[in-house]
Scaffold this motif. Structure first.
Motif, PDB file in Angstrom:
ATOM      1  N   GLN A 226      -3.328 -23.796  89.404  1.00 32.64           N
ATOM      2  CA  GLN A 226      -4.226 -22.752  88.874  1.00 32.64           C
ATOM      3  C   GLN A 226      -3.904 -21.395  89.508  1.00 32.64           C
ATOM      4  O   GLN A 226      -3.749 -20.397  88.809  1.00 32.64           O
ATOM      5  N   GLN A 227      -3.775 -21.369  90.829  1.00 32.73           N
ATOM      6  CA  GLN A 227      -3.482 -20.114  91.529  1.00 32.73           C
ATOM      7  C   GLN A 227      -2.084 -19.604  91.181  1.00 32.73           C
ATOM      8  O   GLN A 227      -1.896 -18.408  90.929  1.00 32.73           O
TER       9      GLN A 227
ATOM     10  N   THR B 146      -0.058 -20.271  88.566  1.00 35.42           N
ATOM     11  CA  THR B 146       0.136 -19.816  87.184  1.00 35.42           C
ATOM     12  C   THR B 146      -0.637 -18.532  86.912  1.00 35.42           C
ATOM     13  O   THR B 146      -0.157 -17.672  86.175  1.00 35.42           O
ATOM     14  N   THR B 147      -1.800 -18.376  87.524  1.00 30.83           N
ATOM     15  CA  THR B 147      -2.570 -17.130  87.382  1.00 30.83           C
ATOM     16  C   THR B 147      -1.784 -15.962  87.977  1.00 30.83           C
ATOM     17  O   THR B 147      -1.700 -14.882  87.373  1.00 30.83           O
ATOM     18  N   GLN B 148      -1.196 -16.166  89.145  1.00 36.24           N
ATOM     19  CA  GLN B 148      -0.401 -15.111  89.784  1.00 36.24           C
ATOM     20  C   GLN B 148       0.835 -14.773  88.951  1.00 36.24           C
ATOM     21  O   GLN B 148       1.183 -13.600  88.794  1.00 36.24           O
TER      22      GLN B 148
ATOM     23  N   GLU C 174       1.143 -15.072  85.686  1.00 39.24           N
ATOM     24  CA  GLU C 174       0.643 -14.308  84.531  1.00 39.24           C
ATOM     25  C   GLU C 174       0.324 -12.868  84.926  1.00 39.24           C
ATOM     26  O   GLU C 174       0.675 -11.918  84.212  1.00 39.24           O
ATOM     27  N   LYS C 175      -0.315 -12.689  86.069  1.00 41.50           N
ATOM     28  CA  LYS C 175      -0.675 -11.349  86.547  1.00 41.50           C
ATOM     29  C   LYS C 175       0.576 -10.486  86.758  1.00 41.50           C
ATOM     30  O   LYS C 175       0.639  -9.347  86.296  1.00 41.50           O
TER      31      LYS C 175
ATOM     32  N   TRP D 130       2.516 -22.612  83.276  1.00 45.51           N
ATOM     33  CA  TRP D 130       2.133 -21.256  82.870  1.00 45.51           C
ATOM     34  C   TRP D 130       2.284 -21.102  81.356  1.00 45.51           C
ATOM     35  O   TRP D 130       1.380 -20.598  80.690  1.00 45.51           O
TER      36      TRP D 130
ATOM     37  N   ARG E 114      -0.388 -22.984  79.566  1.00 45.12           N
ATOM     38  CA  ARG E 114      -1.726 -22.439  79.840  1.00 45.12           C
ATOM     39  C   ARG E 114      -1.955 -21.131  79.092  1.00 45.12           C
ATOM     40  O   ARG E 114      -3.008 -20.909  78.517  1.00 45.12           O
ATOM     41  N   PHE E 115      -0.948 -20.244  79.106  1.00 43.32           N
ATOM     42  CA  PHE E 115      -1.122 -18.914  78.531  1.00 43.32           C
ATOM     43  C   PHE E 115      -0.453 -18.726  77.172  1.00 43.32           C
ATOM     44  O   PHE E 115      -0.728 -17.747  76.484  1.00 43.32           O
TER      45      PHE E 115
END
Length: 180
Positions: A42-43, A45-47, A49-50, A75, A78-79
């Motif tokens: 979670q962390q 893939t979020t990073q 994407e960011k 990633w 998810r996105f």
């Protein structure tokens, strides 16, 4: 732009990802994570994407090593973003029952065809992923498979420092020559 997505412990100075960034700073960028010792899907893939938000994704080739490959695949699913391509080197088998428990959330690894060109590079004696599993990942993702004989985990300590053949694979995906 070629974007490195390192695995556990952030690919040290003798690792090909680090060497490429040093030798070709205008052509390689590294994703940074807040916790390199305990990867969390979670962390991570979020990073990813960011940090990718400042790039034109149609021009991006993601280059993953080990759990960095699982980060890229998770990633994408998810996105749902499209990129130019992905080089997936020594992908971790996050579904293996013996996989380290401090690396969390990456399982089950998505095993659907990727909608962009990809190359999986696998070693016949990688301690992190059995060759047959890496071959299976490549087939599921619709990736070209490049097999390296007895290359370990395809990292600096396996003899892969300034990995010229890897640069050629990046060029194949990007359509651009890597120059200093």
């Amino acid at each position: 732009m070629n974007i490195n997505v390192p695995g556990l412990r952030n690919s040290g100075p003798g690792h090909w990802q680090s060497i490429w960034e040093t030798n070709y700073p205008a052509q390689f960028y590294r994703i940074t994570q807040t916790n390199w010792e305990q990867p969390d899907c979670q962390q991570w893939t979020t990073q990813l994407e960011k940090e990718l938000s400042s790039f034109n994704l149609k021009e991006v080739v993601l280059i993953g090593h080990s759990v960095g490959c699982a980060t890229i695949v998770n990633w994408h699913y998810r996105f749902g973003k499209q990129i130019k391509g992905a080089l997936l080197v020594a992908p971790s088998d996050v579904d293996d029952p013996n996989y380290p428990k401090y690396i969390t959330g990456f399982s089950p690894l998505p095993l659907r065809k990727l909608p962009f060109p990809s190359i999986v590079v696998a070693s016949t004696n990688d301690h992190v992923v059995a060759y047959e599993r890496a071959k299976y990942f490549a087939a599921c993702w619709g990736s070209e498979l490049v097999t390296l004989q007895n290359a370990g985990h395809i990292e600096g300590k396996s003899g892969y420092g300034n990995w010229q053949a890897g640069l050629e694979l990046v060029s194949k995906l990007s359509g651009e020559t890597i120059v200093a």
